[in-house]
Design a protein around this motif. Structure first.
Motif, mmCIF file in Angstrom:
data_model
loop_
_atom_site.group_PDB
_atom_site.id
_atom_site.type_symbol
_atom_site.label_atom_id
_atom_site.label_comp_id
_atom_site.label_asym_id
_atom_site.label_seq_id
_atom_site.Cartn_x
_atom_site.Cartn_y
_atom_site.Cartn_z
ATOM 1 N N GLN A 1 -1.131 0.716 6.274
ATOM 2 C CA GLN A 1 -1.796 0.474 4.985
ATOM 3 C C GLN A 1 -2.666 -0.778 5.050
ATOM 4 O O GLN A 1 -3.732 -0.848 4.439
ATOM 5 C CB GLN A 1 -0.747 0.341 3.867
ATOM 6 N N ALA A 2 -2.219 -1.787 5.810
ATOM 7 C CA ALA A 2 -2.990 -3.025 5.938
ATOM 8 C C ALA A 2 -4.314 -2.756 6.652
ATOM 9 O O ALA A 2 -5.366 -3.282 6.267
ATOM 10 C CB ALA A 2 -2.178 -4.070 6.690
ATOM 11 N N GLU A 3 -4.254 -1.912 7.652
ATOM 12 C CA GLU A 3 -5.475 -1.565 8.386
ATOM 13 C C GLU A 3 -6.474 -0.877 7.450
ATOM 14 O O GLU A 3 -7.652 -1.212 7.420
ATOM 15 C CB GLU A 3 -5.094 -0.624 9.523
ATOM 16 N N GLN A 4 -5.939 0.084 6.676
ATOM 17 C CA GLN A 4 -6.801 0.792 5.717
ATOM 18 C C GLN A 4 -7.369 -0.187 4.698
ATOM 19 O O GLN A 4 -8.539 -0.097 4.306
ATOM 20 C CB GLN A 4 -6.012 1.885 4.989
ATOM 21 N N ALA A 5 -6.540 -1.141 4.274
ATOM 22 C CA ALA A 5 -6.975 -2.111 3.264
ATOM 23 C C ALA A 5 -8.102 -2.984 3.824
ATOM 24 O O ALA A 5 -9.083 -3.267 3.129
ATOM 25 C CB ALA A 5 -5.797 -2.980 2.822
#
Lengths: 95, 484
Positions: free
Chosen positions: B54-58
């Motif tokens: 999710q952090a990567e997507q964020a």
């Protein structure tokens, strides 16, 4: 309000939760003690006071009658402890 | 300052400027978890893989200029909110291996905003308890004193926020379960008005009392989370279709023109002296900030709230928990026949506090006792609500302590249910009334946190946030962090 042993056994049946002998004794004492403290409610004059079930006023909340996708059967059965041919499996209900 | 000690708004500034990435922030929080968790035991499931994804997507979303104030910021969810594909246990043997097939509405909303979920927080089993000692897995410790409880039932999330194991968390509050642990851990906790936040996907405890809300490091963060989670949801028929304001606009650092009442019934017998002193100092500060304070406010039915609550909540709980039969999901015990299997499933699947409440609720609803207990409690509920309504004709808000004592020692109350129930005496009337309550750090008594509770009429969250914000800006109590 002192609960009798029979009353605790009766509750145990009503809520379908069996108890060990030790639990039975402990709950009998603890629940009796709690109920005794609730006697305080008898002091309150509630004549003509209506009961409240929900803190907000609501009436007949209904959704529109239209079809929408639901979860697939396999998703719902994924958590079932016992299943067979797309059904939840339980022990025999009638002897 | 360590990255994990940042607030949401501080993190957002750094992320927006590109000074830190969501991956870096998330890794800092995950490292903090692996370092502090050994002492704290605040988290049931750490979702490292999901968080990094999710952090990567964020980070991508931030780069494309499409970020929200919550994008890329780590959050912990109390383990009673359904997360699709992630174990949701309610800290109970009954749901130890339950993996929900859908997300709670609040989870969907956070995901739309770009959340990074770092895990599921420990709690009292099925949210029944005030100390986290009723978790079936392990006891969460108070970060300010590891020998003491963090409060409950959202004790895991509250301890995690205070320690930096997450930037913020969502808790649920049925009788004080957000506010009491917030007070015990010196963070900010908001129980919104009943119906303000959707309960869809929140594992039900007492349906007329439950409400989800934010646990945060400061009041600004509380407003930012409310901006995302508040609102009508057709999937929760008790959610209210009422406009959602921008809560951050309520954050004004003065209290001019506000009239505050101090209900005398909340300064109860048995209240710790040090807590009372902290509260008096805090209230003097509110006056200094421009509020008018009336010490003569009164809510005479307060003394009946505890008894009414512990009839209503267990009655609703026994009905809600009837679904745990070992058939559809959850723990299942073998037996001679169907009834025997069901009765044993419930005997061995539930812990002692949950059983106590099921028994109490079953008794209160059973033939011959319904009028004397359940109906009577519902009538007393009406009286308590009427007193709140009358009070809010005179006052913009009421100020009370959050709990009569500082955090108590682990083991001190766990074998005495009534003593444990009494630690909610200042918070549970608010759920009975369905009104909002905000807790902010108000100082310390012998090194242990004291929380101030601010109450308002339904949908007055903005007023509460304003008072909390002005107080926080003037005192800075919430900026102190425990050393773990």
């Amino acid at each position: 309000m002192k609960l009798s042993r029979e009353e605790v056994l009766h509750i145990s049946t009503l809520c379908r939760m069996s108890m060990s002998e030790a639990e039975l004794e402990r709950f009998q004492e603890q629940i009796s003690n709690i109920l005794e403290n609730f006697e305080i409610l008898k002091e309150v004059d509630t004549t003509d006071v209506p009961p409240t079930a929900y803190p907000i006023h609501m009436e007949n909340i209904i959704r529109e009658d239209k079809t929408a996708p639901c979860l697939p059967q396999s998703d719902i059965l994924a958590n079932a402890p016992h299943q067979e041919e797309g059904y939840f499996r339980v022990k025999a209900v009638l002897d | 300052m360590k990255l994990y000690d940042l607030t949401i708004h501080q993190s957002h500034e750094l992320l927006k400027k590109g000074e830190v990435s969501s991956i870096e922030l998330t890794k800092a929080v995950l490292e903090r978890i692996s370092q502090a968790e050994e002492k704290l035991h605040a988290i049931v499931t750490v979702t490292e893989e999901l968080a990094l994804r999710q952090a990567e997507q964020a980070d991508e979303r931030i780069r494309s200029g499409d970020s929200t104030p919550l994008t890329g910021i780590p959050a912990l969810l109390k383990d009673n909110m359904c997360t699709k594909g992630i174990r949701t246990t309610c800290s109970s043997r009954m749901l130890e291996n339950f993996v929900p097939p859908y997300n709670a509405t609040v989870v969907e909303k956070l995901e739309d905003a770009g959340v990074v979920i770092v895990g599921k927080g420990n709690m009292d089993e099925f949210a029944m308890g005030s100390s986290n000692e009723h978790s079936a897995f392990f006891i969460t410790h108070n970060p300010w004193d590891l020998g003491r409880v963090p409060g409950g039932s959202s004790g895991g999330p509250a301890a995690a926020v205070a320690t930096g194991e997450t930037i913020y968390a969502l808790g649920s509050d049925t009788g004080g379960s957000i506010r009491q642990p917030a007070g015990f851990c010196s963070i900010v906790g908001l129980k919104p008005t009943y119906g303000r936040v959707s309960r869809y996907g929140l594992v039900a405890f007492a349906s007329s009392l439950d409400q989800i809300g934010p646990l945060t490091k400061d009041v600004t963060d509380s407003a930012l989370v409310m901006n995302v989670i508040a609102g009508y949801d057709p999937r929760d028929s008790t959610s209210v279709n009422y406009p959602v304001p921008d809560y951050t606009r309520a954050l004004i650092p003065d209290l001019k023109g506000l009239k505050l009442g101090i209900p005398r019934e909340y300064f109860v017998e048995g209240m710790q002296k040090g807590v009372e002193e902290v509260m008096r100092t805090a209230i003097a500060k509110l006056e200094e900030l421009g509020a008018t304070v009336d010490w003569e406010a009164s809510l005479p039915s307060t003394k009946y709230a505890l008894a009414a609550y512990y009839i209503i909540a267990p009655s609703e709980a026994m009905a809600n928990l009837a679904r745990y039969d070992g058939v559809k999901y959850g723990y299942s015990h073998d037996g001679e026949n169907m009834w025997d299997a069901m009765e044993k499933t419930r005997q061995f699947g539930f812990g002692p506090e949950v059983k106590r409440r099921i028994i109490l609720g079953t008794y209160a609803l059973s033939a011959g006792y319904y009028d004397a207990y359940y109906l009577k409690a519902q009538k007393v509920r009406t009286l308590i609500m009427q007193e709140f309504q009358q009070a809010f004709e005179h006052y913009d808000a009421l100020i009370t302590p959050t709990s009569p004592t500082v955090p108590f020692k682990i083991g001190q109350k766990v074998d005495d249910p009534l003593q444990m129930y009494l630690s909610d005496v200042c918070t549970l009337p608010i759920n009975i009334g369905g009104i909002p309550g905000l807790v902010v750090p108000a100082g310390f008594c012998d090194g242990l946190p004291v929380g101030m509770q601010i109450l308002g009429k339904p949908f007055s969250e903005e007023t509460l946030l304003r008072i909390g914000y002005a107080y926080e800006q003037a005192t800075g109590w919430g900026q102190q962090r425990p050393r773990v």
